[in-house]
Write an enzyme that holds these catalytic residues in place. Structure first.
Site, PDB file in Angstrom:
ATOM      1  CB  ALA A 176       3.266 -11.030  -1.775  1.00 26.28           C
ATOM      2  N   GLY A 180       8.300  -6.656  -3.351  1.00 30.14           N
ATOM      3  CA  GLY A 180       7.981  -7.813  -2.515  1.00 30.14           C
ATOM      4  C   GLY A 180       7.442  -7.344  -1.175  1.00 30.14           C
ATOM      5  CE  LYS A 181       5.477  -3.963   2.991  1.00 36.38           C
ATOM      6  NZ  LYS A 181       6.427  -2.900   3.103  1.00 36.38           N
ATOM      7  N   GLY A 182       6.198  -9.312   2.871  1.00 29.61           N
ATOM      8  CA  GLY A 182       5.833 -10.550   3.544  1.00 29.61           C
ATOM      9  C   GLY A 182       5.664 -10.333   5.022  1.00 29.61           C
TER      10      GLY A 182
END
Ligand code: NAD
Length: 430
Positions: A74, A119-121
């Site tokens: 994301a 961001g993050k994933g």
């Protein structure tokens, strides 16, 4: 693409036991927006991620079986610089969780005034089910699937739950092999031998300790007379507890997933091993008293540092918390409802986006070192971290004093003002 998933989140939903990171993040944004004079269109844009990648990651298991896992990245906002945030391997990783956590990263980078966005994933997988070889194959394939959307100037992942420095080394190697050039700045949290920064591992815990120390001074307490309870004695909790102990505070209780140890006279934190260092050692430590994790949160201490998992301080226990100050070590340990109760009870809560931001701050130092191909000493990292944390603390403190708002609102005001001003200045195109 998962935007439709995020659209479905109902901001008025009240069941806080299942409160998702996205629900909490959106509620916090909505509340912060009431305090600042920013364009409502900008706030509307910030409720949504810019992009969400959803990828299938085929994994050949050691026994030859093929499994297809799902990965996400994301990217919330990059108006101030490349997206930045962790990659987690955990069974519950999903699009909404990544979006909510990526929003927090946007605010965290903005509070710290570092030139990154959020961001993050991650991959929905139980990391304990992976052999080292499987984890390496999975990571390399994930890097390949994300290759077009990551990069030192685009999006810079880092370790998170279930991933570590070695995972980042594989990710960086896979990306570099395809680029045809060694590109250390594509991820942070790498081992120092390939461009990682000294002091990155202890940085989030160290920043929690620095912010706790400043808060103790702000409230005119004496650190030598201050008692502290820390939930979660992992990377963040143990580093925070050990620094506070070194600076004179009495760390009277710490816990791991199995339970808490309690000594009203103070524990020797260097002598207590964290769960990751030696599983079972916290609860197995020879302390005068033990407590459950729930009881630790309600101990009569000056400072409570929840540093394990999210959503541990809820409407169910916020009235029973006896601490005079909460400093968030974990991401999202306090639900929106608990926050309201703490505000009514006059218990200040210093938020995660400020307190544990030392991690992303030293990641920024790592990125600078990678770009300049020059490693900093540990002393320099500590000095620069101290200085960045104090600047952020002072910016947030000013808002607390000028506007008479909570620490969370103040941190959001600082962050949202910076992000929204950048957005308004750049404008909307086309
Ligand atoms: P970690 O895995 O090193 O440590 C977690 C600790 O919490 C361990 O002691 C574990 O036994 C304990 N624990 C796990 N589940 C628990 C439960 N249900 N109840 C009580 N204790 C439990 O993790 P970490 O890196 O220290 O991260 C802790 C928190 O801090 C997470 O919310 C993470 O997102 C956040 N955080 C981590 C970093 C980082 O770079 N490590 C940076 C910022 C924020």
């Amino acid at each position: 693409m998962a935007q439709t998933t995020s659209e479905s989140v109902d901001e008025t939903e009240t069941n806080e036991t299942t409160e998702s990171a996205l629900t909490t993040a959106r509620r916090q944004l909505k509340r912060a927006a009431t305090h600042v004079d920013v364009d409502s269109g900008v706030v509307e844009r910030l409720k949504h991620p810019t992009k969400v990648q959803r990828v299938s990651v085929p994994l050949k298991r050691d026994d030859g079986e093929l499994e297809v896992l799902t990965g996400y990245r994301a990217q919330h906002d990059d108006v101030r610089g490349p997206y930045k945030g962790g990659l987690r391997y955990h069974p519950e990783v999903n699009a909404d969780e990544c979006i909510g956590l990526s929003m927090w990263m946007t605010w965290k980078c903005a509070v710290m005034d570092i030139p990154f966005g959020g961001g993050k994933g991650g991959i929905a997988v139980d990391p304990k089910s992976l052999s080292d070889e499987e984890k390496e194959r999975l990571t390399r394939r994930f890097a390949e699937e994300l290759r077009d959307v990551v990069g030192p100037k685009q999006d810079v992942p880092a370790p998170d739950m279930g991933t570590d420095a070695q995972t980042m080394a594989w990710f960086m190697d896979a990306y570099s092999m395809q680029r045809g050039e060694t590109t250390p700045g594509v991820v942070t949290g790498k081992p120092p031998v390939i461009g990682g920064s000294y002091g990155r591992e202890e940085a989030p815990g160290r920043s929690v300790a620095i912010i706790t120390r400043e808060a103790i001074e702000y409230y005119d307490w004496d650190i030598e007379d201050t008692t502290v309870a820390v939930q979660g004695y992992g990377s963040v909790g143990a580093n925070a507890a050990r620094a506070l102990d070194e600076w004179g505070a009495d760390v009277v209780a710490v816990s791991d997933v199995d339970g808490a140890i309690y000594d009203p006279n103070g524990l020797d934190t260097k002598d207590v091993m964290g769960h990751e260092e030696r599983p079972g050692m916290v609860s197995g430590y020879d302390a005068p008293e033990t407590r459950s994790n729930e009881e630790l949160l309600e101990l009569d201490v000056d400072v409570l540092v929840p540093a394990a998992v999210g959503n541990v301080l809820t409407a169910d226990n916020a009235d029973d918390v006896q601490a005079n100050l909460v400093v968030e070590g974990a991401n999202g340990p306090t639900t929106f409802a608990a926050d309201t109760i703490f505000e009514e009870r006059g218990i200040p809560v210093v938020p995660d986006i400020l307190a544990n931001a030392g991690g992303v701050t030293v990641s920024y130092f790592e990125w600078l070192q990678d770009i300049n191909r020059r490693q900093w000493s540990l002393d320099r990292v500590h000095d620069e971290l101290e200085s960045e944390m104090l600047q952020a603390w002072n910016a947030v403190r000013k808002e607390v004093e000028n506007r008479d708002v909570t620490w969370r609102d103040a941190a959001y005001i600082v962050a949202l003002t910076r992000v929204a001003t950048a957005k308004e200045t750049r404008g909307l195109w086309p």
